[in-house]
Design a protein around this motif. Structure first.
Motif, PDB file in Angstrom:
ATOM      1  N   PHE A  63       0.826  -1.203   0.000  1.00 37.85           N
ATOM      2  CA  PHE A  63       0.000   0.000   0.000  1.00 37.85           C
ATOM      3  C   PHE A  63       0.863   1.256   0.000  1.00 37.85           C
ATOM      4  O   PHE A  63       0.656   2.163  -0.808  1.00 37.85           O
ATOM      5  N   VAL A  64       1.845   1.332   0.899  1.00 33.95           N
ATOM      6  CA  VAL A  64       2.714   2.509   0.993  1.00 33.95           C
ATOM      7  C   VAL A  64       3.506   2.695  -0.304  1.00 33.95           C
ATOM      8  O   VAL A  64       3.636   3.807  -0.809  1.00 33.95           O
ATOM      9  N   THR A  65       4.005   1.620  -0.874  1.00 36.42           N
ATOM     10  CA  THR A  65       4.754   1.701  -2.132  1.00 36.42           C
ATOM     11  C   THR A  65       3.867   2.218  -3.257  1.00 36.42           C
ATOM     12  O   THR A  65       4.289   3.062  -4.053  1.00 36.42           O
ATOM     13  N   ALA A  66       2.629   1.738  -3.326  1.00 33.50           N
ATOM     14  CA  ALA A  66       1.696   2.203  -4.359  1.00 33.50           C
ATOM     15  C   ALA A  66       1.421   3.701  -4.206  1.00 33.50           C
ATOM     16  O   ALA A  66       1.352   4.434  -5.200  1.00 33.50           O
ATOM     17  N   GLY A  70       2.551   6.807  -6.917  1.00 32.61           N
ATOM     18  CA  GLY A  70       1.439   7.468  -7.603  1.00 32.61           C
ATOM     19  C   GLY A  70       0.429   6.543  -8.237  1.00 32.61           C
ATOM     20  O   GLY A  70      -0.333   6.947  -9.104  1.00 32.61           O
ATOM     21  N   ARG A  71       0.406   5.277  -7.797  1.00 28.56           N
ATOM     22  CA  ARG A  71      -0.553   4.331  -8.373  1.00 28.56           C
ATOM     23  C   ARG A  71      -1.919   4.413  -7.703  1.00 28.56           C
ATOM     24  O   ARG A  71      -2.868   3.815  -8.165  1.00 28.56           O
TER      25      ARG A  71
END
Length: 74
Positions: A63-66, A70-71
């Motif tokens: 979630f944090v990476t997305a 900017g996904r």
């Protein structure tokens, strides 16, 4: 005990809460995350004694990476 699957638990029973440095001071739209647990508890900073949603470590990381990439949009 905190489960590694999504669940809800009383936030007041957990320790190690912190707010992101990206949180705005006046908007009131802040989440807090608790450190030091096998899973990742997340709560609304305005409801410190309310429920916490618990994510698996991999789920929270994804979630944090997305968000960072900017996904996901706000």
């Amino acid at each position: 005990m905190i489960s590694s699957r999504r669940s809800s638990t009383a936030a007041s029973a957990l320790t190690g809460w912190f707010k992101s440095s990206y949180s705005g001071g006046s908007n009131g739209e802040c989440l807090e995350v608790a450190r030091g647990h096998a899973a990742v508890p997340v709560r609304d900073s305005k409801a410190a004694h309310g429920p916490a949603v618990v994510f698996s470590a991999d789920g929270w990381s994804s979630f944090v990476t997305a968000l960072k990439n900017g996904r996901l949009s706000a």
